[in-house]
Design a protein around this motif. Sequence first.
Motif: not given
Length: 174
Positions: A118-129, A136-138
């Motif tokens: 869960g934490v890594m999904v949330l962090l990746n939603m912030i960091v990856v874009p 964000f859609e990608e």
Amino acid sequence: MKKTTTKIATIGIMSALATGLMFLEFPIFPAVGFLKYDPSDVLAILAGFIFGPVDGVIILLIKNLLFYLLKSGDIVGIAMNFAAGVSYLLPTVLIYRWRKNRVVEIIGYIVGVIVVSGVMVLLNMIVVPKYWKISFEETLKFLPWIAGFNAIKFSIDSLINGLIRKRIEKIFES
């Protein structure tokens, strides 16, 4: 004094070994080759069980800093690796320390895997874009892979730790 010296030396050795293990990396999902499994977190988890969560986090920090200096040069990837390790290690070790038995240990592993995923999904939603400069859609397309990767990676680490922990712990009991 002897116990403190032994503990510091052991943390140093475990940190060095964990750094070396970071070089043994391979992708779990070929479709997302940037997500690579390495067994280095096993030593930090082991130290967390034997010495305490702070010592496990210290090993995570040292191995990530050394790997950054020796190979990666990717501060974002290293920070994410550290965040993943900490978000798995803390709940796993703290649950086990609450009541030290095999059932609670397994519950700790399960909770740790859920938390890190869960934490890594949330962090990746912030960091990856921001880091990859994609929409964000990608980014959302990568999230199932990221959750699955972390669930598999830390389940493997849990299994390894569950198999070796008792034997290694006995070394430090004397």
